[in-house]
Design an enzyme around this catalytic site. Structure first.
Site, PDB file in Angstrom:
ATOM      1  N   ASP A  65      11.095  -3.970  -2.546  1.00  0.00           N
ATOM      2  CA  ASP A  65      10.030  -4.235  -3.515  1.00  0.00           C
ATOM      3  C   ASP A  65       9.199  -2.958  -3.579  1.00  0.00           C
ATOM      4  O   ASP A  65       8.581  -2.564  -2.575  1.00  0.00           O
ATOM      5  CB  ASP A  65       9.204  -5.427  -3.007  1.00  0.00           C
ATOM      6  CG  ASP A  65       8.025  -5.741  -3.907  1.00  0.00           C
ATOM      7  OD1 ASP A  65       7.600  -4.856  -4.688  1.00  0.00           O
ATOM      8  OD2 ASP A  65       7.506  -6.864  -3.819  1.00  0.00           O
ATOM      9  N   VAL A  66       9.177  -2.304  -4.744  1.00  0.00           N
ATOM     10  CA  VAL A  66       8.519  -0.989  -4.819  1.00  0.00           C
ATOM     11  C   VAL A  66       6.996  -1.057  -4.682  1.00  0.00           C
ATOM     12  O   VAL A  66       6.347  -0.017  -4.537  1.00  0.00           O
ATOM     13  CB  VAL A  66       8.876  -0.223  -6.119  1.00  0.00           C
ATOM     14  CG1 VAL A  66      10.350   0.119  -6.172  1.00  0.00           C
ATOM     15  CG2 VAL A  66       8.428  -0.982  -7.367  1.00  0.00           C
ATOM     16  N   ASN A  92      11.693   3.781 -11.920  1.00  0.00           N
ATOM     17  CA  ASN A  92      11.983   3.038 -13.149  1.00  0.00           C
ATOM     18  C   ASN A  92      11.521   1.582 -13.128  1.00  0.00           C
ATOM     19  O   ASN A  92      11.266   0.998 -14.178  1.00  0.00           O
ATOM     20  CB  ASN A  92      13.509   3.107 -13.385  1.00  0.00           C
ATOM     21  CG  ASN A  92      13.979   2.075 -14.383  1.00  0.00           C
ATOM     22  OD1 ASN A  92      13.799   2.238 -15.589  1.00  0.00           O
ATOM     23  ND2 ASN A  92      14.569   0.985 -13.896  1.00  0.00           N
ATOM     24  N   TYR A 164       0.313  -4.232 -19.361  1.00  0.00           N
ATOM     25  CA  TYR A 164       1.474  -3.331 -19.465  1.00  0.00           C
ATOM     26  C   TYR A 164       1.050  -1.978 -20.063  1.00  0.00           C
ATOM     27  O   TYR A 164       1.390  -0.911 -19.545  1.00  0.00           O
ATOM     28  CB  TYR A 164       2.547  -3.988 -20.340  1.00  0.00           C
ATOM     29  CG  TYR A 164       3.829  -3.204 -20.439  1.00  0.00           C
ATOM     30  CD1 TYR A 164       4.796  -3.290 -19.437  1.00  0.00           C
ATOM     31  CD2 TYR A 164       4.094  -2.377 -21.529  1.00  0.00           C
ATOM     32  CE1 TYR A 164       5.992  -2.579 -19.524  1.00  0.00           C
ATOM     33  CE2 TYR A 164       5.277  -1.658 -21.624  1.00  0.00           C
ATOM     34  CZ  TYR A 164       6.223  -1.765 -20.617  1.00  0.00           C
ATOM     35  OH  TYR A 164       7.402  -1.055 -20.706  1.00  0.00           O
ATOM     36  N   LYS A 168       1.212   1.836 -18.372  1.00  0.00           N
ATOM     37  CA  LYS A 168       1.960   2.978 -18.919  1.00  0.00           C
ATOM     38  C   LYS A 168       1.007   4.109 -19.333  1.00  0.00           C
ATOM     39  O   LYS A 168       1.339   5.285 -19.193  1.00  0.00           O
ATOM     40  CB  LYS A 168       2.839   2.529 -20.092  1.00  0.00           C
ATOM     41  CG  LYS A 168       3.925   1.528 -19.691  1.00  0.00           C
ATOM     42  CD  LYS A 168       4.869   2.068 -18.617  1.00  0.00           C
ATOM     43  CE  LYS A 168       5.996   1.101 -18.291  1.00  0.00           C
ATOM     44  NZ  LYS A 168       6.933   1.591 -17.272  1.00  0.00           N
TER      45      LYS A 168
HETATM   46  P1  NAD Z   1      14.657  -4.819 -16.848  1.00  0.00           P
HETATM   47  O1  NAD Z   1      13.863  -6.051 -16.693  1.00  0.00           O
HETATM   48  O2  NAD Z   1      16.100  -4.931 -17.194  1.00  0.00           O
HETATM   49  O3  NAD Z   1      14.558  -3.905 -15.557  1.00  0.00           O
HETATM   50  C1  NAD Z   1      13.430  -3.802 -14.752  1.00  0.00           C
HETATM   51  C2  NAD Z   1      13.903  -3.647 -13.331  1.00  0.00           C
HETATM   52  O4  NAD Z   1      12.782  -3.486 -12.458  1.00  0.00           O
HETATM   53  C3  NAD Z   1      14.675  -4.887 -12.849  1.00  0.00           C
HETATM   54  O5  NAD Z   1      15.872  -4.473 -12.266  1.00  0.00           O
HETATM   55  C4  NAD Z   1      13.735  -5.507 -11.824  1.00  0.00           C
HETATM   56  O6  NAD Z   1      14.409  -6.161 -10.768  1.00  0.00           O
HETATM   57  C5  NAD Z   1      13.018  -4.257 -11.324  1.00  0.00           C
HETATM   58  N1  NAD Z   1      11.777  -4.620 -10.643  1.00  0.00           N
HETATM   59  C6  NAD Z   1      10.770  -5.421 -11.070  1.00  0.00           C
HETATM   60  N2  NAD Z   1       9.828  -5.543 -10.113  1.00  0.00           N
HETATM   61  C7  NAD Z   1      10.254  -4.796  -9.054  1.00  0.00           C
HETATM   62  C8  NAD Z   1       9.733  -4.523  -7.767  1.00  0.00           C
HETATM   63  N3  NAD Z   1       8.559  -5.026  -7.367  1.00  0.00           N
HETATM   64  N4  NAD Z   1      10.442  -3.728  -6.939  1.00  0.00           N
HETATM   65  C9  NAD Z   1      11.631  -3.194  -7.321  1.00  0.00           C
HETATM   66  N5  NAD Z   1      12.165  -3.413  -8.530  1.00  0.00           N
HETATM   67  C10 NAD Z   1      11.491  -4.214  -9.384  1.00  0.00           C
HETATM   68  O7  NAD Z   1      13.875  -3.962 -17.948  1.00  0.00           O
HETATM   69  P2  NAD Z   1      14.119  -2.472 -18.454  1.00  0.00           P
HETATM   70  O8  NAD Z   1      13.877  -2.506 -19.903  1.00  0.00           O
HETATM   71  O9  NAD Z   1      15.376  -1.921 -17.934  1.00  0.00           O
HETATM   72  O10 NAD Z   1      12.870  -1.730 -17.792  1.00  0.00           O
HETATM   73  C11 NAD Z   1      12.993  -0.585 -16.961  1.00  0.00           C
HETATM   74  C12 NAD Z   1      11.784   0.315 -17.161  1.00  0.00           C
HETATM   75  O11 NAD Z   1      11.784   0.810 -18.493  1.00  0.00           O
HETATM   76  C13 NAD Z   1      10.436  -0.393 -16.966  1.00  0.00           C
HETATM   77  O12 NAD Z   1       9.542   0.482 -16.295  1.00  0.00           O
HETATM   78  C14 NAD Z   1       9.977  -0.636 -18.390  1.00  0.00           C
HETATM   79  O13 NAD Z   1       8.575  -0.705 -18.477  1.00  0.00           O
HETATM   80  C15 NAD Z   1      10.518   0.604 -19.083  1.00  0.00           C
HETATM   81  N6  NAD Z   1      10.640   0.486 -20.526  1.00  0.00           N
HETATM   82  C16 NAD Z   1      11.530  -0.370 -21.109  1.00  0.00           C
HETATM   83  C17 NAD Z   1      11.608  -0.414 -22.494  1.00  0.00           C
HETATM   84  C18 NAD Z   1      12.586  -1.296 -23.217  1.00  0.00           C
HETATM   85  O14 NAD Z   1      12.538  -1.342 -24.445  1.00  0.00           O
HETATM   86  N7  NAD Z   1      13.493  -1.972 -22.557  1.00  0.00           N
HETATM   87  C19 NAD Z   1      10.789   0.377 -23.276  1.00  0.00           C
HETATM   88  C20 NAD Z   1       9.877   1.216 -22.652  1.00  0.00           C
HETATM   89  C21 NAD Z   1       9.817   1.272 -21.284  1.00  0.00           C
END
Ligand code: NAD
Length: 266
Positions: A65-66, A92, A164, A168
C-alpha cells in the site's frame, strides 16, 4: 538487438491494472527488469510477471500500500533483494472517490490525498534514497529517473472531484520542486499527465456509447487514449533519449488541454 532500457530496473506502482499495467509492459518490452507493485489484485500482477518472463524478460510482483511508509520500505527491500537496485520509478498508483463538494466525507478526501499525493511522496523519497545509496551506474546518464503519474486535472478544474483535482494539482508543484532539488545530482524527475485513457478508473466515462460520445467532445484528436499511449511516453521519459528533460509535465491527452470548447469561439 540493443534496447533503450537494457540492464535497467524499473519499479511501477499500481501495475496490476490500467495505466500501470501498460507502462510495465512497455518498460519490459524496452528491456527493463520490472518490479510490479500491486495493492490487492495479486493474480493480475503475477499473471503479468509470468507473461513478461515467458517473453524473456525479468519481473517481480510485490504487494504494498503506497500510503503506508513501512510497506513502501519493504517494497524497495524486495526490489534490492531480487535486482540489487532500481533505476526508474514510476509513481502511478491513484484512485478517485467522487462526490459533490458539500457531501464529500473527510474520509474520502483523506483517502484520495493519502494515495495520490502522500503515496507519491513516500515512493519517490525511497527512490531518491536508493539512487544515492548505490551511486552512478553505466546503464544510464542519469543517477535515476522518476516519473510521477499526474493528470490533465493538474491544470483543468474538475467539479465533483475536488479531492482528485487537488491531489493532481499538488503533484504538479511536488514534481517541479523535487526536480529542482535533486537535478544537481542528476536525478531526473518528470510527470506524465494523461487525458482520458481507457482504464477501470474511468469506466463510467467510456463504458456506454452515450458516455463515450460526450467524452469525445472533449478530445480534439477524436479517440480515447489507451494505456499503451502512456507506456510509450514512459519509455521515452525513462530513457537517455530524454536526458535533458527535467521537471516537465508531458501531456499525453489527444489535445484535451487545448480547451476544445473554444474551438468555435466559445
Ligand atoms: P486503475 O484504477 O486501473 O489503476 C490504479 C492502480 O492504483 C490500481 O492498480 C490500484 O490497485 C492502485 N492503487 C490504488 N490505491 C493504491 C495503494 N494505496 N497502494 C498501491 N496501489 C494502489 O486506474 P488508472 O487509470 O490506470 O490510473 C493510474 C494512474 O493514472 C492514477 O494515478 C490516475 O490518477 C492516473 N490517471 C488516469 C487517467 C485515466 O484516464 N485513466 C487520466 C489521468 C490520470
Amino acid at each position: 538487438m540493443e534496447k533503450l532500457l537494457d540492464n535497467q530496473v524499473a519499479l511501477i506502482t499500481g501495475a496490476s491494472s490500467g495505466i500501470g499495467y501498460g507502462v510495465a509492459q512497455a518498460l519490459a518490452q524496452a528491456g527493463a527488469a520490472v518490479v510490479l507493485n500491486y495493492h490487492s489484485n495479486a493474480e493480475a500482477a503475477e499473471k503479468l510477471a509470468e507473461e513478461i518472463e515467458r517473453a524473456g524478460g525479468f519481473a517481480l510482483a510485490v504487494k504494498a500500500d503506497v500510503s503506508d511508509p513501512a510497506q513502501v520500505d519493504s517494497m524497495f527491500d524486495a526490489c534490492r533483494k531480487r535486482f540489487d537496485t532500481v533505476d526508474i520509478v514510476v509513481a502511478n498508483s491513484g484512485l478517485q472517490k467522487d462526490s459533490a463538494f458539500a457531501e464529500m466525507t473527510l474520509e474520502d478526501w483523506q483517502k484520495v490525498l493519502s494515495t495520490n499525493l502522500t503515496g507519491q511522496f513516500l515512493t519517490t523519497q525511497a527512490a531518491v534514497k536508493e539512487f544515492r545509496r548505490r551511486g552512478p551506474r553505466a546503464v544510464s546518464k542519469a543517477l535515476g529517473k522518476i516519473i510521477c503519474m499526474s493528470s490533465v486535472h493538474e491544470v483543468i478544474p474538475w467539479a465533483g472531484h475536488v479531492n482528485y483535482a487537488a491531489s493532481k494539482g499538488g503533484i504538479q508543484m511536488f514534481m517541479k520542486s523535487l526536480a529542482q532539488e535533486v537535478a544537481p545530482e542528476r536525478i531526473r524527475v518528470n510527470s506524465i499527465a494523461p487525458g482520458a485513457i481507457r482504464t477501470p478508473i474511468n469506466k463510467d466515462a467510456w463504458g456506454t456509447q452515450e458516455a463515450l460520445d460526450k467524452l469525445l467532445k472533449l478530445i480534439p484528436y477524436g479517440r480515447v487514449g489507451e494505456a499503451e499511449d502512456i507506456g510509450q511516453a514512459a519509455v521515452w521519459l525513462a530513457s537517455d533519449q530524454s536526458d535533458y528533460v527535467v521537471g516537465t509535465t508531458l501531456f499525453v491527452d489527444g489535445g484535451m488541454t487545448l480547451y476544445p470548447g473554444f474551438a468555435d469561439n466559445g
